[in-house]
Write a protein that holds these residues in place. Structure first.
Motif, PDB file in Angstrom:
ATOM      1  N   ARG A 286      -2.199   0.721  -4.329  1.00  0.00           N
ATOM      2  CA  ARG A 286      -1.030  -0.020  -3.833  1.00  0.00           C
ATOM      3  C   ARG A 286      -1.194  -1.512  -4.096  1.00  0.00           C
ATOM      4  N   LEU A 287      -2.382  -2.016  -3.848  1.00  0.00           N
ATOM      5  CA  LEU A 287      -2.647  -3.431  -4.102  1.00  0.00           C
ATOM      6  C   LEU A 287      -2.509  -3.739  -5.587  1.00  0.00           C
ATOM      7  N   ALA A 288      -3.108  -2.902  -6.420  1.00  0.00           N
ATOM      8  CA  ALA A 288      -3.047  -3.119  -7.862  1.00  0.00           C
ATOM      9  C   ALA A 288      -1.612  -3.035  -8.370  1.00  0.00           C
ATOM     10  N   TYR A 289      -0.851  -2.098  -7.843  1.00  0.00           N
ATOM     11  CA  TYR A 289       0.549  -1.972  -8.264  1.00  0.00           C
ATOM     12  C   TYR A 289       1.361  -3.169  -7.788  1.00  0.00           C
ATOM     13  N   GLY A 290       1.065  -3.612  -6.573  1.00  0.00           N
ATOM     14  CA  GLY A 290       1.775  -4.770  -6.054  1.00  0.00           C
ATOM     15  C   GLY A 290       1.525  -6.017  -6.879  1.00  0.00           C
TER      16      GLY A 290
ATOM     17  N   ILE B 277       2.401  -9.718  -0.445  1.00  0.00           N
ATOM     18  CA  ILE B 277       2.100  -8.284  -0.499  1.00  0.00           C
ATOM     19  C   ILE B 277       1.311  -7.837   0.723  1.00  0.00           C
ATOM     20  N   LEU B 278       0.270  -8.601   1.059  1.00  0.00           N
ATOM     21  CA  LEU B 278      -0.593  -8.200   2.171  1.00  0.00           C
ATOM     22  C   LEU B 278       0.126  -8.255   3.511  1.00  0.00           C
ATOM     23  N   ARG B 279       0.986  -9.265   3.693  1.00  0.00           N
ATOM     24  CA  ARG B 279       1.662  -9.428   4.978  1.00  0.00           C
ATOM     25  C   ARG B 279       2.974  -8.639   5.059  1.00  0.00           C
ATOM     26  N   ASP B 280       3.846  -8.812   4.084  1.00  0.00           N
ATOM     27  CA  ASP B 280       5.199  -8.261   4.180  1.00  0.00           C
ATOM     28  C   ASP B 280       5.343  -6.862   3.605  1.00  0.00           C
ATOM     29  N   ILE B 281       4.391  -6.444   2.770  1.00  0.00           N
ATOM     30  CA  ILE B 281       4.458  -5.092   2.216  1.00  0.00           C
ATOM     31  C   ILE B 281       3.400  -4.187   2.841  1.00  0.00           C
ATOM     32  N   GLU B 282       2.143  -4.660   2.861  1.00  0.00           N
ATOM     33  CA  GLU B 282       1.074  -3.869   3.470  1.00  0.00           C
ATOM     34  C   GLU B 282       1.081  -3.957   4.994  1.00  0.00           C
ATOM     35  N   GLY B 283       1.652  -5.029   5.535  1.00  0.00           N
ATOM     36  CA  GLY B 283       1.762  -5.156   6.987  1.00  0.00           C
ATOM     37  C   GLY B 283       0.483  -5.527   7.701  1.00  0.00           C
TER      38      GLY B 283
END
Length: 209
Positions: free
Chosen positions: A57-61, A164-170
């Protein structure tokens, strides 16, 4: 790729994860790392299974491309496997692994930014929901989605990362600050700046739907 031989070996271990003699999947990450460093390399397959989804998920983001994300995720695991001996337990393995993943993603993105991708780069789009019946709405949604993704990927890697870390991964402010090794105040400032830039880039989409 240079890491292909090691990757084949790693994938073989992952496929044989159930054959790891006497291994309990409830064991802590740190215990698995100690076993791997001591010579039981096959136990790394459990770490691979535990962390693959979030790593992908991180890599795709950070890449916006599924194939590139898969390659990047595999590179991250190979790097982690090679550097296990450097893990000293000063933080949790999760934090250590996440930092390694973030640094590798950032380095990859910096390298990509040096290339001219203005005309040739095309990002994979997420599937358009099937509930839209009118073709016009589907096309419009796809175009808007594409513009949102392009706006996100136009941000500098570090700013894209905090979004990504805050608004997508939460993740919480504390979790993110620990992983990227900065204060929550610095993180808040970076996140505010990233959101402001993203909002500015997407201002023309207001009222689209």
């Amino acid at each position: 790729m240079a890491y292909s031989a090691g990757l084949d070996c790693l994938n073989t271990r992952v496929n044989k994860v159930d054959e790891a003699s006497g291994l309990n999947e409830t064991r802590a990450d740190e215990e698995l790392v100690a076993l791997a460093v001591a010579g039981q390399a096959e136990v790394f397959a459990h770490i691979y299974n535990r962390y693959y989804s979030r790593t992908y998920r991180l890599a795709y983001g950070m890449t916006g491309k599924r194939e590139a994300a898969e390659d990047l995720a595999q590179e991250i695991f190979m790097r982690a496997f090679q550097k296990l001996g450097l893990f000293k337990g000063e933080s949790s393995f999760s934090t250590w692994f996440y930092r390694l993943s973030l640094n590798h993603c950032l380095n990859h993105c910096r390298s990509e930014r040096r290339r001219d991708r203005t005309d040739s780069w095309q990002m994979d789009r997420l599937p358009v929901p099937g509930s839209m019946k009118q073709m016009e709405k589907k096309v419009l949604q796809s175009e808007v989605q594409d513009q949102i993704h392009r706006a996100l990927f136009s941000l500098k890697p570090k700013l894209r990362l905090v979004i990504i870390l805050r608004d997508i991964e939460g993740l919480s402010y504390g979790e993110i600050a620990e992983r990227i090794d900065c204060s929550t105040g610095t993180l808040a400032a970076q996140l505010k700046r990233a959101r402001k830039l993203l909002s500015r880039k997407l201002e023309h989409l207001k009222g689209t739907f």
